[in-house]
Design an enzyme around this catalytic site. Structure first.
Site, PDB file in Angstrom:
ATOM      1  N   SER A   9       0.857  -1.181   0.000  1.00  0.00           N
ATOM      2  CA  SER A   9       0.000   0.000   0.000  1.00  0.00           C
ATOM      3  C   SER A   9       0.889   1.225   0.000  1.00  0.00           C
ATOM      4  CB  SER A   9      -0.872  -0.003   1.264  1.00  0.00           C
ATOM      5  OG  SER A   9      -1.546   1.223   1.434  1.00  0.00           O
ATOM      6  N   TYR A  55      -3.126  -0.762  10.424  1.00  0.00           N
ATOM      7  CA  TYR A  55      -3.106  -1.172   9.019  1.00  0.00           C
ATOM      8  C   TYR A  55      -1.753  -0.849   8.377  1.00  0.00           C
ATOM      9  CZ  TYR A  55      -4.088  -0.994   4.001  1.00  0.00           C
ATOM     10  OH  TYR A  55      -4.027  -1.162   2.636  1.00  0.00           O
TER      11      TYR A  55
END
Length: 258
Positions: A132, A145
């Site tokens: 990400s 996350y």
């Protein structure tokens, strides 16, 4: 040349789009989904698209599911499944942190340890981790996350060096903010446990950050290009504008005060 590609987290978003398009291009795709209804839905999506997909169930918290997926011997292993849990680091329940690591990191590592030895034995193969932009920079209130994605960056980087002598390649794809529904789900997940009256750090309103998310097709197209490719960059980040933002973040970490 047709390749056998196993993709986790293919029931929606980038995984679904890449799986269907790679199958359309003639690759032998094994697509995984977390639940049986998702398995059946993905099979129906493939049929509607006129492509052939082998769809299997893979809940990354289920050892039996991991063993089943680990029995395959793909040319390319795409580790794409993931969850996002919002919340400040001092408030988020540890159960949610552990689940995030179990799914995003540890479950995939178990799959790696089942499949990659077969690649090493034949001295060919590739592993693509879906990281990400949050694997490079940090988004406040998404610390857990981002931590899982930072862990993926470290693991992928180590694997790249360790497996290169055996002819096995490793790469990452690093999506920014795309409108797959994943970010929207992550932005709402905290409501299951959050209590404004007892929270140490109040949660902000995330709604503004979810406006004008990018078209997922840009990331899907990039994945479809690099997954079967013989040569490409180690990191593939989209949207392209996110690359400069990530580099600027890294630069500021060396200059800003605590």
């Amino acid at each position: 040349m047709s390749q056998k590609i196993l993709i986790t987290g293919a029931s929606s978003g980038f995984g679904r789009g890449a799986a269907i398009e790679l199958a359309r291009l003639g690759h032998e795709v094994v697509a995984t989904a977390e639940t049986w209804p998702q398995v059946r839905s993905l099979r129906a999506d493939a049929a509607a698209a006129g492509v052939s997909l082998e769809v299997i169930k893979l809940n990354l918290l289920d050892k039996i599911d991991i063993a089943r997926a680990g029995s395959f011997d793909p040319d390319v292993l795409v580790l794409n499944a993931g969850v996002m849990e919002g919340g400040s680091v001092v408030d988020i329940p540890m159960q949610r942190v552990r689940e995030s690591f179990d799914i995003n990191v540890f479950g995939h590592l178990e799959l790696v340890q089942a499949i990659v030895p077969k690649m090493v034995a034949r001295k060919a193969g590739k592993i693509v981790w879906t990281s990400s932009m949050g694997g490079i920079l940090v988004v406040p209130f998404l610390g857990a996350y981002c931590a899982t994605k930072h862990a993926i960056e470290a693991i992928a980087g180590s694997m790249k060096a360790e497996l290169a002598p055996f002819g096995v390649k490793v790469a990452t794809v690093n999506p920014g903010v795309f409108g797959t529904g994943f970010n929207d789900t992550g932005a709402e997940s905290y409501v299951q446990w959050y209590n404004a009256a007892t929270a140490i750090v109040p949660m902000p309103d995330f709604s503004g950050s979810l406006v004008d998310q990018a078209d997922p097709q840009e990331m899907i197209d990039a994945m479809v290009e690099i997954i079967p490719a013989a040569d490409h960059l180690y990191r593939t980040m989209r949207p392209l504008a996110t690359i400069d933002a990530a580099k600027q973040w890294q630069a500021t970490e060396w200059s800003q005060n605590a």
